[in-house]
Design an enzyme around this catalytic site. Structure first.
Site, PDB file in Angstrom:
ATOM      1  N   ARG A  85       0.877  -1.176   0.000  1.00  0.00           N
ATOM      2  CA  ARG A  85       0.000   0.000   0.000  1.00  0.00           C
ATOM      3  C   ARG A  85       0.913   1.225   0.000  1.00  0.00           C
ATOM      4  O   ARG A  85       1.715   1.413   0.917  1.00  0.00           O
ATOM      5  CB  ARG A  85      -0.916  -0.005   1.219  1.00  0.00           C
ATOM      6  CG  ARG A  85      -1.871   1.201   1.307  1.00  0.00           C
ATOM      7  CD  ARG A  85      -2.857   0.997   2.453  1.00  0.00           C
ATOM      8  NE  ARG A  85      -3.794   2.114   2.620  1.00  0.00           N
ATOM      9  CZ  ARG A  85      -3.701   3.051   3.552  1.00  0.00           C
ATOM     10  NH1 ARG A  85      -2.678   3.034   4.428  1.00  0.00           N
ATOM     11  NH2 ARG A  85      -4.591   4.006   3.641  1.00  0.00           N
ATOM     12  N   ASN A 162      -6.805   8.390   2.585  1.00  0.00           N
ATOM     13  CA  ASN A 162      -6.431   7.826   3.875  1.00  0.00           C
ATOM     14  C   ASN A 162      -7.180   8.506   5.016  1.00  0.00           C
ATOM     15  O   ASN A 162      -7.241   9.743   5.082  1.00  0.00           O
ATOM     16  CB  ASN A 162      -4.920   7.997   4.096  1.00  0.00           C
ATOM     17  CG  ASN A 162      -4.450   7.367   5.385  1.00  0.00           C
ATOM     18  OD1 ASN A 162      -4.437   6.148   5.521  1.00  0.00           O
ATOM     19  ND2 ASN A 162      -4.062   8.189   6.353  1.00  0.00           N
ATOM     20  N   GLU A 163      -7.778   7.705   5.916  1.00  0.00           N
ATOM     21  CA  GLU A 163      -8.401   8.198   7.153  1.00  0.00           C
ATOM     22  C   GLU A 163      -9.105   9.531   6.917  1.00  0.00           C
ATOM     23  O   GLU A 163      -8.743  10.563   7.509  1.00  0.00           O
ATOM     24  CB  GLU A 163      -7.336   8.306   8.251  1.00  0.00           C
ATOM     25  CG  GLU A 163      -6.665   6.972   8.535  1.00  0.00           C
ATOM     26  CD  GLU A 163      -5.574   7.028   9.609  1.00  0.00           C
ATOM     27  OE1 GLU A 163      -5.329   8.117  10.152  1.00  0.00           O
ATOM     28  OE2 GLU A 163      -4.980   5.975   9.899  1.00  0.00           O
ATOM     29  N   HIS A 229      -8.635   0.775  10.143  1.00  0.00           N
ATOM     30  CA  HIS A 229      -7.288   0.885  10.694  1.00  0.00           C
ATOM     31  C   HIS A 229      -7.369   0.566  12.184  1.00  0.00           C
ATOM     32  O   HIS A 229      -8.199   1.137  12.902  1.00  0.00           O
ATOM     33  CB  HIS A 229      -6.724   2.284  10.462  1.00  0.00           C
ATOM     34  CG  HIS A 229      -6.480   2.591   9.018  1.00  0.00           C
ATOM     35  ND1 HIS A 229      -5.921   3.784   8.596  1.00  0.00           N
ATOM     36  CD2 HIS A 229      -6.707   1.857   7.903  1.00  0.00           C
ATOM     37  CE1 HIS A 229      -5.823   3.759   7.265  1.00  0.00           C
ATOM     38  NE2 HIS A 229      -6.301   2.607   6.833  1.00  0.00           N
ATOM     39  N   TYR A 231      -5.638   0.533  15.686  1.00  0.00           N
ATOM     40  CA  TYR A 231      -4.612   0.976  16.628  1.00  0.00           C
ATOM     41  C   TYR A 231      -5.202   0.913  18.038  1.00  0.00           C
ATOM     42  O   TYR A 231      -5.684  -0.142  18.455  1.00  0.00           O
ATOM     43  CB  TYR A 231      -4.107   2.371  16.241  1.00  0.00           C
ATOM     44  CG  TYR A 231      -3.338   2.399  14.934  1.00  0.00           C
ATOM     45  CD1 TYR A 231      -2.066   1.838  14.835  1.00  0.00           C
ATOM     46  CD2 TYR A 231      -3.884   2.962  13.785  1.00  0.00           C
ATOM     47  CE1 TYR A 231      -1.362   1.841  13.638  1.00  0.00           C
ATOM     48  CE2 TYR A 231      -3.179   2.972  12.581  1.00  0.00           C
ATOM     49  CZ  TYR A 231      -1.918   2.412  12.520  1.00  0.00           C
ATOM     50  OH  TYR A 231      -1.222   2.419  11.334  1.00  0.00           O
ATOM     51  N   GLU A 258      -4.455  -0.753   7.972  1.00  0.00           N
ATOM     52  CA  GLU A 258      -3.290  -0.366   8.771  1.00  0.00           C
ATOM     53  C   GLU A 258      -3.449  -0.965  10.156  1.00  0.00           C
ATOM     54  O   GLU A 258      -4.554  -1.057  10.682  1.00  0.00           O
ATOM     55  CB  GLU A 258      -3.180   1.161   8.944  1.00  0.00           C
ATOM     56  CG  GLU A 258      -2.720   1.937   7.749  1.00  0.00           C
ATOM     57  CD  GLU A 258      -2.512   3.418   8.098  1.00  0.00           C
ATOM     58  OE1 GLU A 258      -2.328   3.728   9.302  1.00  0.00           O
ATOM     59  OE2 GLU A 258      -2.536   4.245   7.176  1.00  0.00           O
ATOM     60  N   TRP A 287       1.501  -1.350   9.179  1.00  0.00           N
ATOM     61  CA  TRP A 287       2.144  -0.029   9.135  1.00  0.00           C
ATOM     62  C   TRP A 287       3.424  -0.088   9.956  1.00  0.00           C
ATOM     63  O   TRP A 287       3.372  -0.440  11.126  1.00  0.00           O
ATOM     64  CB  TRP A 287       1.209   1.038   9.706  1.00  0.00           C
ATOM     65  CG  TRP A 287       1.795   2.407   9.510  1.00  0.00           C
ATOM     66  CD1 TRP A 287       2.689   3.039  10.332  1.00  0.00           C
ATOM     67  CD2 TRP A 287       1.566   3.279   8.406  1.00  0.00           C
ATOM     68  NE1 TRP A 287       3.030   4.258   9.808  1.00  0.00           N
ATOM     69  CE2 TRP A 287       2.359   4.434   8.627  1.00  0.00           C
ATOM     70  CE3 TRP A 287       0.783   3.204   7.249  1.00  0.00           C
ATOM     71  CZ2 TRP A 287       2.372   5.491   7.730  1.00  0.00           C
ATOM     72  CZ3 TRP A 287       0.806   4.268   6.374  1.00  0.00           C
ATOM     73  CH2 TRP A 287       1.588   5.398   6.607  1.00  0.00           C
TER      74      TRP A 287
END
Length: 337
Positions: A85, A162-163, A229, A231, A258, A287
């Site tokens: 990516r 992205n995001e 994503h 996290y 991610e 990531w």
């Protein structure tokens, strides 16, 4: 009933049958995948044009900030990844990744037998980050570089932005995502399109989860995949599983675009992320390869872009349970299988 009458009825029946068959769209006229342009979504799964499932096992590469690190494509492939990516820029926060540069990136991906997910990073945290731009601006960028991607539907996934929202104004995510997808489809993009979640990609408000069906249904091609994503919101196996299975149970395509083993906003459960995605046959992209800023340098998979110097995160990601070495399979567009 006379033979003449029977013959007339049979002829009429055959005519009706032929007319109904001709009315069936070509995309539904054969076995799944036989008429697809390239990578596509079928029954909630990412598939290649031959109908084989393709499970992404990839690495994020920060190209826009390190444009000279082109050796990274070969190095990422050598670690066993089947996908990269690639961070691009629309020119709003960093220098624009132009047509020739995109062509070069596509060539690197193909030369190294990688599927290439291309993403515009300038949208990160829109609505909360003052520098971020909208999905509409990102869509305009994709129109500017469209010539570099035409005919590459077997090799390229377009990750619009992205995001694309932070933790404010994220309620706009649904309408803005639908509009951006529509702009690309109207311009002739046939690629699989990937859309990121709001809330800095983590969708803690469940905005993407709750509106995914409406967004998916708005794409006339059906070739749309959602990216979460993971996290600090995803600190336990139960939270990871609950989010991913909500999409799987709905028949909607999802992957983890991610994730890391640590983060300033919490301690993500990387074992659960990798284990649950493997169990469900879903993709993941770690990531990131290298070059993170000092405050998150622990997210580097290798030190200083050196493939011979894996970090502890890199060792876990590539060689640990449910990691790249254990689960990654090359796209059949390259292997021919």
């Amino acid at each position: 009933m006379t033979k003449t009458r029977i013959g007339a009825l049979l002829a009429a029946a055959v005519a009706v049958l032929l007319a109904s068959l001709l009315a069936v769209p070509a995309a539904f006229a054969g076995p799944p995948g036989t008429t697809a342009v390239g990578l596509r979504i079928s029954d909630g799964r990412l598939q290649e044009s031959n109908g084989n499932d393709f499970v992404i096992r990839g690495v994020n590469h920060p190209h826009a900030w390190y444009t000279g690190e082109t050796q990274s494509f070969a190095d990422i492939k050598a670690q066993g990844a089947n996908t990269v990516r690639v961070v691009l820029s629309s020119g709003d926060q960093w220098p624009e990744t132009g047509v020739a540069e995109v062509e070069s990136i596509v060539a690197e991906c193909k030369a190294n037998r990688l599927i290439c997910v291309l993403e515009v990073h300038d949208t990160t945290g829109y609505g909360e980050s003052a520098a971020a731009v909208s999905l509409d601006v990102a869509a305009d960028y994709w129109l500017r570089v469209q010539s570099a991607l035409e005919g590459e539907e077997d090799h390229i996934i377009v990750n619009i932005g992205n995001e694309p929202f932070g933790n404010t104004t994220y309620q706009q995510w649904t309408a803005d995502t639908q509009a951006a997808v529509g702009k690309l489809r109207d311009a002739g993009y046939e690629h699989t399109i990937m859309v990121d979640a709001p809330n800095w990609g983590q969708d803690w408000t469940h905005t993407m989860r709750d509106n995914a069906q409406a967004v998916y249904d708005s794409d006339p091609t059906g070739n749309l995949i959602f990216s979460i994503h993971m996290y600090g919101v995803y600190t336990s196996e139960s939270v990871v599983r609950d989010y991913l299975t909500s999409f799987v149970n709905a028949g909607l395509p999802i992957l983890v675009g991610e994730f890391g083993h640590n983060h300033s906003d919490g301690d993500p459960d990387e074992d659960a992320i990798m284990g649950v995605t493997t169990e469900l046959g879903l993709g993941y992209i770690g990531w990131s390869w290298s070059g993170n800023s000092s405050e998150v340098a622990y997210l580097d998979l290798v030190n200083g872009f050196d493939p011979g110097s894996l970090t502890s995160w890199g060792e876990r990601f590539f060689n640990g349970p449910d990691g790249i070495a254990e689960t990654s399979e090359e796209a059949t567009i390259y292997s021919g299988s």
